[in-house]
Design a protein around this motif. Structure first.
Motif, PDB file in Angstrom:
ATOM      1  N   GLU A  91      13.729  -3.845  12.465  1.00 29.86           N
ATOM      2  CA  GLU A  91      14.246  -2.721  11.691  1.00 29.86           C
ATOM      3  C   GLU A  91      13.380  -2.445  10.451  1.00 29.86           C
ATOM      4  O   GLU A  91      13.078  -1.293  10.142  1.00 29.86           O
ATOM      5  N   ILE A  92      12.963  -3.503   9.763  1.00 30.60           N
ATOM      6  CA  ILE A  92      12.134  -3.316   8.577  1.00 30.60           C
ATOM      7  C   ILE A  92      10.766  -2.747   8.960  1.00 30.60           C
ATOM      8  O   ILE A  92      10.215  -1.881   8.272  1.00 30.60           O
ATOM      9  N   ARG A  93      10.201  -3.214  10.070  1.00 24.94           N
ATOM     10  CA  ARG A  93       8.935  -2.654  10.552  1.00 24.94           C
ATOM     11  C   ARG A  93       9.086  -1.159  10.857  1.00 24.94           C
ATOM     12  O   ARG A  93       8.219  -0.343  10.524  1.00 24.94           O
ATOM     13  N   LYS A  94      10.196  -0.810  11.482  1.00 26.76           N
ATOM     14  CA  LYS A  94      10.434   0.585  11.825  1.00 26.76           C
ATOM     15  C   LYS A  94      10.561   1.445  10.574  1.00 26.76           C
ATOM     16  O   LYS A  94       9.983   2.533  10.484  1.00 26.76           O
ATOM     17  N   ARG A  95      11.304   0.962   9.584  1.00 28.63           N
ATOM     18  CA  ARG A  95      11.481   1.735   8.353  1.00 28.63           C
ATOM     19  C   ARG A  95      10.163   1.893   7.599  1.00 28.63           C
ATOM     20  O   ARG A  95       9.901   2.941   7.008  1.00 28.63           O
ATOM     21  N   THR A  96       9.355   0.848   7.624  1.00 26.99           N
ATOM     22  CA  THR A  96       8.057   0.947   6.959  1.00 26.99           C
ATOM     23  C   THR A  96       7.181   1.992   7.631  1.00 26.99           C
ATOM     24  O   THR A  96       6.480   2.762   6.966  1.00 26.99           O
ATOM     25  N   TRP A  97       7.227   2.038   8.965  1.00 31.51           N
ATOM     26  CA  TRP A  97       6.458   3.049   9.682  1.00 31.51           C
ATOM     27  C   TRP A  97       6.939   4.458   9.324  1.00 31.51           C
ATOM     28  O   TRP A  97       6.132   5.349   9.053  1.00 31.51           O
ATOM     29  N   PHE A  98       8.258   4.652   9.284  1.00 33.66           N
ATOM     30  CA  PHE A  98       8.776   5.972   8.927  1.00 33.66           C
ATOM     31  C   PHE A  98       8.478   6.302   7.462  1.00 33.66           C
ATOM     32  O   PHE A  98       8.326   7.469   7.111  1.00 33.66           O
ATOM     33  N   GLY A  99       8.397   5.279   6.599  1.00 31.16           N
ATOM     34  CA  GLY A  99       7.957   5.527   5.231  1.00 31.16           C
ATOM     35  C   GLY A  99       6.548   6.090   5.201  1.00 31.16           C
ATOM     36  O   GLY A  99       6.235   7.009   4.431  1.00 31.16           O
ATOM     37  N   CYS A 100       5.669   5.549   6.051  1.00 32.56           N
ATOM     38  CA  CYS A 100       4.306   6.072   6.165  1.00 32.56           C
ATOM     39  C   CYS A 100       4.320   7.516   6.671  1.00 32.56           C
ATOM     40  O   CYS A 100       3.559   8.368   6.184  1.00 32.56           O
ATOM     41  N   VAL A 101       5.194   7.803   7.627  1.00 31.77           N
ATOM     42  CA  VAL A 101       5.274   9.155   8.196  1.00 31.77           C
ATOM     43  C   VAL A 101       5.730  10.157   7.138  1.00 31.77           C
ATOM     44  O   VAL A 101       5.156  11.244   6.997  1.00 31.77           O
ATOM     45  N   VAL A 102       6.771   9.799   6.387  1.00 31.96           N
ATOM     46  CA  VAL A 102       7.302  10.706   5.365  1.00 31.96           C
ATOM     47  C   VAL A 102       6.237  10.998   4.308  1.00 31.96           C
ATOM     48  O   VAL A 102       6.012  12.168   3.932  1.00 31.96           O
ATOM     49  N   LEU A 103       5.568   9.955   3.814  1.00 35.83           N
ATOM     50  CA  LEU A 103       4.531  10.169   2.806  1.00 35.83           C
ATOM     51  C   LEU A 103       3.377  10.982   3.379  1.00 35.83           C
ATOM     52  O   LEU A 103       2.783  11.819   2.677  1.00 35.83           O
ATOM     53  N   ASP A 104       3.063  10.780   4.637  1.00 31.53           N
ATOM     54  CA  ASP A 104       1.987  11.539   5.271  1.00 31.53           C
ATOM     55  C   ASP A 104       2.318  13.019   5.306  1.00 31.53           C
ATOM     56  O   ASP A 104       1.455  13.867   5.040  1.00 31.53           O
ATOM     57  N   ARG A 105       3.557  13.351   5.619  1.00 29.54           N
ATOM     58  CA  ARG A 105       3.960  14.758   5.657  1.00 29.54           C
ATOM     59  C   ARG A 105       3.873  15.393   4.264  1.00 29.54           C
ATOM     60  O   ARG A 105       3.444  16.539   4.109  1.00 29.54           O
ATOM     61  N   VAL A 106       4.296  14.644   3.260  1.00 31.03           N
ATOM     62  CA  VAL A 106       4.280  15.170   1.890  1.00 31.03           C
ATOM     63  C   VAL A 106       2.851  15.433   1.430  1.00 31.03           C
ATOM     64  O   VAL A 106       2.530  16.505   0.902  1.00 31.03           O
ATOM     65  N   LEU A 107       1.956  14.464   1.630  1.00 33.86           N
ATOM     66  CA  LEU A 107       0.582  14.628   1.176  1.00 33.86           C
ATOM     67  C   LEU A 107      -0.155  15.693   1.972  1.00 33.86           C
ATOM     68  O   LEU A 107      -0.967  16.441   1.423  1.00 33.86           O
ATOM     69  N   LEU A 129       0.822  -1.208   0.000  1.00 31.08           N
ATOM     70  CA  LEU A 129       0.000   0.000   0.000  1.00 31.08           C
ATOM     71  C   LEU A 129       0.857   1.260   0.000  1.00 31.08           C
ATOM     72  O   LEU A 129       0.533   2.245  -0.678  1.00 31.08           O
ATOM     73  N   LEU A 130       1.941   1.235   0.745  1.00 28.63           N
ATOM     74  CA  LEU A 130       2.826   2.399   0.815  1.00 28.63           C
ATOM     75  C   LEU A 130       3.442   2.695  -0.545  1.00 28.63           C
ATOM     76  O   LEU A 130       3.481   3.849  -0.998  1.00 28.63           O
ATOM     77  N   LEU A 131       3.908   1.657  -1.211  1.00 31.68           N
ATOM     78  CA  LEU A 131       4.493   1.840  -2.537  1.00 31.68           C
ATOM     79  C   LEU A 131       3.428   2.270  -3.543  1.00 31.68           C
ATOM     80  O   LEU A 131       3.692   3.070  -4.453  1.00 31.68           O
ATOM     81  N   MET A 132       2.210   1.771  -3.386  1.00 32.20           N
ATOM     82  CA  MET A 132       1.125   2.187  -4.264  1.00 32.20           C
ATOM     83  C   MET A 132       0.822   3.670  -4.094  1.00 32.20           C
ATOM     84  O   MET A 132       0.593   4.402  -5.071  1.00 32.20           O
ATOM     85  N   GLY A 133       0.820   4.147  -2.852  1.00 32.91           N
ATOM     86  CA  GLY A 133       0.600   5.575  -2.608  1.00 32.91           C
ATOM     87  C   GLY A 133       1.676   6.439  -3.241  1.00 32.91           C
ATOM     88  O   GLY A 133       1.391   7.492  -3.817  1.00 32.91           O
ATOM     89  N   GLN A 134       2.935   6.000  -3.151  1.00 35.80           N
ATOM     90  CA  GLN A 134       4.013   6.741  -3.791  1.00 35.80           C
ATOM     91  C   GLN A 134       3.858   6.734  -5.306  1.00 35.80           C
ATOM     92  O   GLN A 134       4.080   7.752  -5.970  1.00 35.80           O
ATOM     93  N   TYR A 135       3.474   5.584  -5.843  1.00 33.74           N
ATOM     94  CA  TYR A 135       3.295   5.476  -7.295  1.00 33.74           C
ATOM     95  C   TYR A 135       2.194   6.408  -7.788  1.00 33.74           C
ATOM     96  O   TYR A 135       2.344   7.089  -8.805  1.00 33.74           O
ATOM     97  N   LEU A 136       1.084   6.468  -7.058  1.00 35.96           N
ATOM     98  CA  LEU A 136      -0.056   7.265  -7.499  1.00 35.96           C
ATOM     99  C   LEU A 136       0.241   8.753  -7.498  1.00 35.96           C
ATOM    100  O   LEU A 136      -0.482   9.532  -8.131  1.00 35.96           O
ATOM    101  N   GLN A 137       1.299   9.179  -6.793  1.00 33.63           N
ATOM    102  CA  GLN A 137       1.683  10.587  -6.856  1.00 33.63           C
ATOM    103  C   GLN A 137       2.088  10.996  -8.265  1.00 33.63           C
ATOM    104  O   GLN A 137       1.932  12.154  -8.636  1.00 33.63           O
ATOM    105  N   GLY A 138       2.624  10.074  -9.033  1.00 33.84           N
ATOM    106  CA  GLY A 138       3.095  10.395 -10.367  1.00 33.84           C
ATOM    107  C   GLY A 138       2.104  10.069 -11.462  1.00 33.84           C
ATOM    108  O   GLY A 138       2.476  10.022 -12.628  1.00 33.84           O
TER     109      GLY A 138
END
Length: 733
Positions: free
Chosen positions: A363-379, A316-325
């Protein structure tokens, strides 16, 4: 007496006990021997239990019960009857059409409507770019765009122009509620849904090829491209684990999860969409990437509402990033909401919930969470809407480098280490961006009253000190770049023998992207001061109400704005000029330096946003010069007049054949013309045919823009530029 059942029969002869293929549930629970009789075994009959036989899912010798077969036969019979009915209706309709000359439309067949909603979701495009650079929506519903969005800033600019021109032309502008400064609702119409028959056929075709993959060499090329670009900028998918699963897939393993196949297709789609190709146009890349996106959606459409695994959240996170473009901004916003809810459901935000996992999984769970945070700030910033993840929810420690397990065939350990440092720098920078939205844009809620100049300046200075500390804390490998330092490093790389251009990108690419992000945050920080200047233009007498949302500006506030506001305004303009300089330099380069930029839609947003700020500052300077006798004139900024046309030139070269880029470029052209911002235009490269600066022929371009060559939609009303030129109030929300 020996009473074992396997040694005695009624004739007194010894025999082996008959093996039972499937025991009933009651005997299995009691761990008793079951004789397998139907409909009731002997034990259940003696004890008066309900006797149920449940076959295990993995059993190879499953016994199919008669009632199950009967049920299947009934269902097949029902389907056959329905098919016969449909055929009869089709025959009747065909006879009617052939036998009559009436032009009345044929009535839709109800059975073709069932897949229409999914076809509409996948096939209908809106023309909003999800980065919020320009909003051209095709949705029936309204959309709210708050104070941090470009749309809100353009409202301020349009009011300022309308006030000045209306005063000169002696045209009275109607009062406008100041709440629209914070954002507002905008409307658009939605195109008709696809023809039902076409939707049905498209759905059937997608279902038949959702498991299709390109040839192995092409798939590997796209996977390596992803992990050598997007996967380094957002390192939340572990490359080793991903590649091992792909190897199992190629060996014919039957244990590959459907959600992983969806994630694989999203990786391929992202690699296609972000590719910079001199051979293929942007629309071709978009269409090719849409094939993989459609397959990914079809594979996981049943999982995205459950979000029960980390794999689904990454998908879902990668899909959200993709849909930006893409042209599907509404889907980007909604998919992001599902991503955040799924992440919280799994407890990715929690230290306690991750303790049961290995260190690598944590570590992967943590990075995925921060990926959600970064995309949330951008949107949140681009759409001007409240954040889905408040800052108080972000309490995990920053990601850490995991050593040799980070490696991948396309990257070395130094790049992987710099990737984590870059990701952490982005996280901490966007923490400041969230603070800016909270303190200066009222959390994009659209409920607060405008801040006085004194409070704005105080908050800007406080956050600016935090940003300065962020810059000082950057490691040497991520230090900021200028056009001059970037040129020097590119020249130095060109002097070294290299077999592949990709090897030259990092760590310079990390530095370029991080610099652009920082400069954009600087614009966001100082833009409220520019808005205050716009609100005071055309007032004539300080202390009266500024029509169109400027509010009442007291003499003391105006004096404070003149004394300390210029410094903030200059910093905002300098950041905008820096963005345009860097992106223009790289898009004008040949070969590998163009790849130093991130995804093209970020470059589009940064360039367009910077150009709007410079145009706004130019307008403020012009109107203040008209009252220079009162001491309110703004000191000139060197070469500022060059940058609007330089932004247009940048968009000419950014992404060939991209409709979104063409629309933004045309808006800037029209805005520059409407505001009479004349400057010495930069000539396009001689090596780039078809890049001429006369007004774009929209009829020949195939964009189909109404009115002035572009659809107004959420961005502005259709006669926006005409209104600016005539000096009338163009806001009729």
């Amino acid at each position: 007496m020996d009473d074992r059942p396997d040694q005695a029969t009624t004739e007194g002869r010894s025999t082996k006990r008959r093996r039972v293929a499937l025991a009933c549930d009651a005997c299995r629970t009691r761990k008793s021997r079951c004789d397998g009789r139907r409909p009731k075994c002997g034990m259940c009959e003696d004890l008066d239990f309900d006797c149920v036989y449940t076959a295990p899912v993995t059993a190879a010798n499953v016994i199919v019960q008669k009632d199950y077969l009967s049920n299947l036969e009934r269902r097949v019979k029902t389907l056959e009857d329905s098919l016969s009915t449909v055929r009869s209706e089709l025959s009747a309709v065909a006879s009617k059409v052939n036998g009559e000359s009436s032009d009345a439309p044929v009535e839709e067949i109800p059975s073709t409507r069932q897949n229409e909603h999914s076809a509409d979701l996948m096939g209908t495009e809106d023309t909003v770019d999800a980065m919020g650079a320009v909003a051209f929506a095709d949705e029936e519903d309204c959309g709210f765009f708050g104070a941090s969005s470009n749309i809100a800033f353009l409202r301020n600019l349009s009011r300022a122009v309308a006030r000045v021109e209306s005063t000169q032309e002696e045209i009275t502008s109607p009062p406008i509620n100041h709440a629209s400064f914070e954002g507002g609702f905008v409307n658009a119409t939605r195109p008709s849904s696809p023809v039902p028959t076409q939707a049905h056929e498209q759905t059937r075709e997608r279902q038949s090829d959702m498991f299709t993959l390109p040839p192995d060499d092409e798939t590997l090329t796209l996977i390596h491209r992803f992990f050598g670009d997007t996967g380094l900028l957002f390192p939340y998918i572990h490359p080793h684990a991903f590649f091992e699963t792909y190897s199992e897939l190629k060996k014919g393993s039957k244990k590959i999860r459907r959600t992983w196949l969806g994630l694989l297709n999203m990786v391929l789609a992202m690699a296609k969409l972000t590719a910079v190709s001199e051979r293929l146009s942007a629309e071709v890349c978009l269409k090719e990437s849409a094939v993989y996106y459609t397959r990914a959606f079809d594979l996981c459409r049943g999982e995205i509402l459950r979000g029960t695994t980390l794999e689904v959240v990454q998908y879902l996170l990668l899909m959200g990033q993709y849909l930006q473009g893409t042209h599907k901004s509404v889907q980007a916003w909604m998919i992001h909401g599902l991503t955040v809810k799924a992440a919280m459901q799994l407890g990715l935000q929690s230290k306690d919930a991750s303790r049961a996992f290995t260190s690598l999984e944590q570590e992967i769970r943590k990075r995925t969470w921060f990926g959600c945070v970064v995309l949330d700030r951008v949107l949140s910033m681009t759409f001007g809407r409240p954040a889905a993840i408040p800052d108080c929810y972000v309490q995990l420690d920053l990601p850490v480098f995991q050593g040799s397990v980070e490696g991948f065939p396309t990257t070395d350990l130094s790049q992987a280490r710099d990737s984590i440092l870059f990701f952490n720098a982005t996280i901490t920078l966007y923490k400041q961006m969230a603070s800016i939205i909270d303190q200066l844009y009222a959390q994009n809620l659209g409920c607060g009253s405008p801040l006085p100049v004194r409070e704005i300046v105080s908050r800007v200075l406080g956050i600016e000190n935090q940003l300065f500390s962020w810059v000082l804390a950057l490691p040497e490998s991520l230090r900021q770049v200028t056009v001059q330092t970037m040129r020097a490093e590119i020249d130095d790389q060109d002097q070294r023998p290299r077999e592949e251009d990709d090897a030259r990108l990092f760590p310079l690419k990390f530095r370029v992207i991080l610099t652009l992000r920082y400069l954009h945050v600087q614009i966001l920080l100082h833009r409220p001061v520019l808005v205050k200047f716009l609100d005071t233009t055309g007032m004539g007498v300080v202390g009266v109400s500024a029509a169109g949302g400027g509010g009442v500006v007291e003499p003391a506030e105006d004096r404070l704005l003149n004394e300390i506001g210029y410094s903030s305004l200059n910093k905002c303009v300098e950041a905008a000029m820096g963005i345009i300089d860097i992106i223009h330099e790289l898009v004008s380069s040949a070969h590998w330096p163009r790849n130093l930029l991130g995804a093209w839609w970020y470059s589009l947003y940064y360039t367009f946003n910077a150009a709007l700020v410079i145009i706004g500052a130019t307008w403020v300077r012009r109107t203040r010069q008209q009252v220079a006798a009162s001491g309110s004139a703004i000191p000139a900024i060197a070469n500022i007049d060059v940058y609007p046309s330089r932004a247009v030139a940048t968009l000419y070269k950014l992404n060939r054949g991209n409709r979104m880029v063409d629309r933004c470029r045309y808006y800037l052209d029209e805005l520059i013309s409407a505001l009479h911002i004349h400057s010495q235009q930069e000539a396009p490269d001689a090596s780039a045919p078809n890049m001429d600066f006369p007004a774009m022929n929209t009829a020949a371009s195939g964009l189909g823009f109404p009115s002035l060559g572009i659809e107004g939609g959420e961005f502005m009303v259709d006669d926006f530029f005409t209104g600016l030129a005539r000096g009338i109030d163009i806001e009729r929300w």
